[in-house]
Design a protein around this motif. Structure first.
Motif, PDB file in Angstrom:
ATOM      1  N   LYS A 194     -10.928   2.235 -14.077  1.00  0.00           N
ATOM      2  CA  LYS A 194     -12.390   2.231 -14.131  1.00  0.00           C
ATOM      3  C   LYS A 194     -12.974   2.340 -12.721  1.00  0.00           C
ATOM      4  N   TYR A 195     -12.435   1.587 -11.794  1.00  0.00           N
ATOM      5  CA  TYR A 195     -12.918   1.588 -10.413  1.00  0.00           C
ATOM      6  C   TYR A 195     -12.805   2.982  -9.797  1.00  0.00           C
ATOM      7  N   ARG A 196     -11.710   3.686 -10.107  1.00  0.00           N
ATOM      8  CA  ARG A 196     -11.482   5.038  -9.577  1.00  0.00           C
ATOM      9  C   ARG A 196     -12.537   6.034 -10.059  1.00  0.00           C
ATOM     10  N   GLN A 197     -13.278   5.711 -11.107  1.00  0.00           N
ATOM     11  CA  GLN A 197     -14.347   6.600 -11.569  1.00  0.00           C
ATOM     12  C   GLN A 197     -15.516   6.624 -10.585  1.00  0.00           C
ATOM     13  N   PHE A 198     -15.579   5.648  -9.677  1.00  0.00           N
ATOM     14  CA  PHE A 198     -16.695   5.524  -8.745  1.00  0.00           C
ATOM     15  C   PHE A 198     -16.360   5.934  -7.314  1.00  0.00           C
ATOM     16  N   THR A 199     -15.078   6.121  -7.031  1.00  0.00           N
ATOM     17  CA  THR A 199     -14.678   6.520  -5.683  1.00  0.00           C
ATOM     18  C   THR A 199     -13.349   7.252  -5.735  1.00  0.00           C
ATOM     19  N   SER A 200     -13.205   8.202  -4.827  1.00  0.00           N
ATOM     20  CA  SER A 200     -11.921   8.910  -4.715  1.00  0.00           C
ATOM     21  C   SER A 200     -11.043   8.257  -3.650  1.00  0.00           C
ATOM     22  N   LYS A 201     -11.579   7.232  -2.965  1.00  0.00           N
ATOM     23  CA  LYS A 201     -10.806   6.544  -1.936  1.00  0.00           C
ATOM     24  C   LYS A 201      -9.714   5.686  -2.563  1.00  0.00           C
ATOM     25  N   LYS A 202      -8.655   5.505  -1.806  1.00  0.00           N
ATOM     26  CA  LYS A 202      -7.557   4.646  -2.231  1.00  0.00           C
ATOM     27  C   LYS A 202      -8.061   3.209  -2.390  1.00  0.00           C
ATOM     28  N   ILE A 203      -7.640   2.534  -3.436  1.00  0.00           N
ATOM     29  CA  ILE A 203      -7.999   1.136  -3.650  1.00  0.00           C
ATOM     30  C   ILE A 203      -7.137   0.271  -2.736  1.00  0.00           C
ATOM     31  N   ALA A 204      -7.807  -0.528  -1.930  1.00  0.00           N
ATOM     32  CA  ALA A 204      -7.102  -1.401  -0.988  1.00  0.00           C
ATOM     33  C   ALA A 204      -6.418  -2.537  -1.743  1.00  0.00           C
ATOM     34  N   ASP A 205      -5.283  -2.962  -1.236  1.00  0.00           N
ATOM     35  CA  ASP A 205      -4.606  -4.141  -1.753  1.00  0.00           C
ATOM     36  C   ASP A 205      -5.186  -5.340  -1.018  1.00  0.00           C
ATOM     37  N   ALA A 206      -6.065  -6.076  -1.676  1.00  0.00           N
ATOM     38  CA  ALA A 206      -6.780  -7.175  -1.021  1.00  0.00           C
ATOM     39  C   ALA A 206      -5.858  -8.307  -0.589  1.00  0.00           C
ATOM     40  N   LYS A 207      -4.623  -8.317  -1.055  1.00  0.00           N
ATOM     41  CA  LYS A 207      -3.682  -9.343  -0.596  1.00  0.00           C
ATOM     42  C   LYS A 207      -3.156  -9.001   0.804  1.00  0.00           C
ATOM     43  N   ASN A 208      -3.281  -7.727   1.201  1.00  0.00           N
ATOM     44  CA  ASN A 208      -2.741  -7.291   2.484  1.00  0.00           C
ATOM     45  C   ASN A 208      -3.781  -6.740   3.459  1.00  0.00           C
ATOM     46  N   THR A 209      -4.948  -6.368   2.955  1.00  0.00           N
ATOM     47  CA  THR A 209      -5.996  -5.823   3.807  1.00  0.00           C
ATOM     48  C   THR A 209      -7.310  -6.511   3.456  1.00  0.00           C
ATOM     49  N   SER A 210      -8.248  -6.454   4.383  1.00  0.00           N
ATOM     50  CA  SER A 210      -9.554  -7.049   4.116  1.00  0.00           C
ATOM     51  C   SER A 210     -10.637  -6.032   4.437  1.00  0.00           C
ATOM     52  N   GLN A 211     -11.545  -5.848   3.504  1.00  0.00           N
ATOM     53  CA  GLN A 211     -12.651  -4.946   3.738  1.00  0.00           C
ATOM     54  C   GLN A 211     -13.980  -5.678   3.690  1.00  0.00           C
ATOM     55  N   VAL A 212     -14.030  -6.762   2.931  1.00  0.00           N
ATOM     56  CA  VAL A 212     -15.275  -7.485   2.754  1.00  0.00           C
ATOM     57  C   VAL A 212     -14.975  -8.968   2.557  1.00  0.00           C
ATOM     58  N   LEU A 213     -15.869  -9.816   3.069  1.00  0.00           N
ATOM     59  CA  LEU A 213     -15.812 -11.251   2.809  1.00  0.00           C
ATOM     60  C   LEU A 213     -17.066 -11.584   2.019  1.00  0.00           C
ATOM     61  N   LEU A 214     -16.889 -12.179   0.862  1.00  0.00           N
ATOM     62  CA  LEU A 214     -18.001 -12.490  -0.025  1.00  0.00           C
ATOM     63  C   LEU A 214     -18.287 -13.983   0.051  1.00  0.00           C
ATOM     64  N   SER A 215     -19.537 -14.360  -0.140  1.00  0.00           N
ATOM     65  CA  SER A 215     -19.882 -15.773  -0.051  1.00  0.00           C
ATOM     66  C   SER A 215     -20.977 -16.114  -1.047  1.00  0.00           C
ATOM     67  N   LEU A 216     -20.839 -17.279  -1.645  1.00  0.00           N
ATOM     68  CA  LEU A 216     -21.838 -17.809  -2.569  1.00  0.00           C
ATOM     69  C   LEU A 216     -22.364 -19.126  -2.017  1.00  0.00           C
ATOM     70  N   SER A 217     -23.631 -19.395  -2.267  1.00  0.00           N
ATOM     71  CA  SER A 217     -24.183 -20.677  -1.858  1.00  0.00           C
ATOM     72  C   SER A 217     -23.899 -21.721  -2.929  1.00  0.00           C
ATOM     73  N   ALA A 218     -23.957 -22.970  -2.513  1.00  0.00           N
ATOM     74  CA  ALA A 218     -23.777 -24.097  -3.427  1.00  0.00           C
ATOM     75  C   ALA A 218     -24.892 -25.105  -3.163  1.00  0.00           C
ATOM     76  N   ASP A 219     -25.135 -25.964  -4.144  1.00  0.00           N
ATOM     77  CA  ASP A 219     -26.231 -26.929  -4.048  1.00  0.00           C
ATOM     78  C   ASP A 219     -25.901 -28.176  -3.245  1.00  0.00           C
ATOM     79  N   SER A 220     -24.619 -28.409  -2.956  1.00  0.00           N
ATOM     80  CA  SER A 220     -24.227 -29.614  -2.225  1.00  0.00           C
ATOM     81  C   SER A 220     -22.818 -29.446  -1.670  1.00  0.00           C
ATOM     82  N   ARG A 221     -22.451 -30.362  -0.783  1.00  0.00           N
ATOM     83  CA  ARG A 221     -21.074 -30.378  -0.267  1.00  0.00           C
ATOM     84  C   ARG A 221     -20.093 -30.565  -1.419  1.00  0.00           C
TER      85      ARG A 221
END
Length: 143
Positions: A55-82
């Protein structure tokens, strides 16, 4: 209308990834989910689209990175408390994720931890006391 973000992630096992993201607080939206993708809703503005590699390949012709070995993005979510930060990372660990692949950030007024999902995507979870951060910034600027 408020801006929304849709994070699209390629996953190797859609059922496992869907269960993982449900465990850390996402709600599956069946209207935009099928056997190739799961739409995980974290808020009115934050959606994570989990997609099979085909499904992902339908949106890009680029090779899908193996996130266990490479990093392309760091995602972050907020939380309401520690405590909510710790709770989310704990849920990620119980659901099969790796806790704290990055150092824990603890600045008193701001606290953050991280986890890695089963495919290796890195997520941060952070809480900030905005009033304390503003006061700290004001006192630094005045000095």
């Amino acid at each position: 209308m408020a801006k929304m973000i849709f994070v699209n992630l390629p996953v190797s096992d859609l059922a496992r990834s869907t269960a993982f993201y449900q465990a850390v607080g996402g709600e599956k939206n069946p209207q935009f989910s099928d056997d190739t993708a799961s739409c995980m809703v974290f808020s009115d503005a934050i959606h994570v689209m989990l997609m099979t590699h085909d499904k992902y390949r339908q949106f890009t012709s680029k090779k899908i990175a193996d996130a266990k070995n490479t990093s392309q993005v760091l995602l972050s979510l907020s939380a309401d408390s520690r405590d909510a930060v710790d709770e989310t990372v704990g849920k990620a660990q119980v659901a099969g994720g790796a806790p704290d692949p990055s150092p824990i950030d603890d600045y008193g007024f701001m606290y953050g931890r991280s986890f890695e999902d089963p495919d290796g995507h890195l997520w941060g979870v952070m809480w900030m006391d905005v009033a304390a951060a503003t006061a700290a910034q004001s006192s630094t600027a005045a000095a």
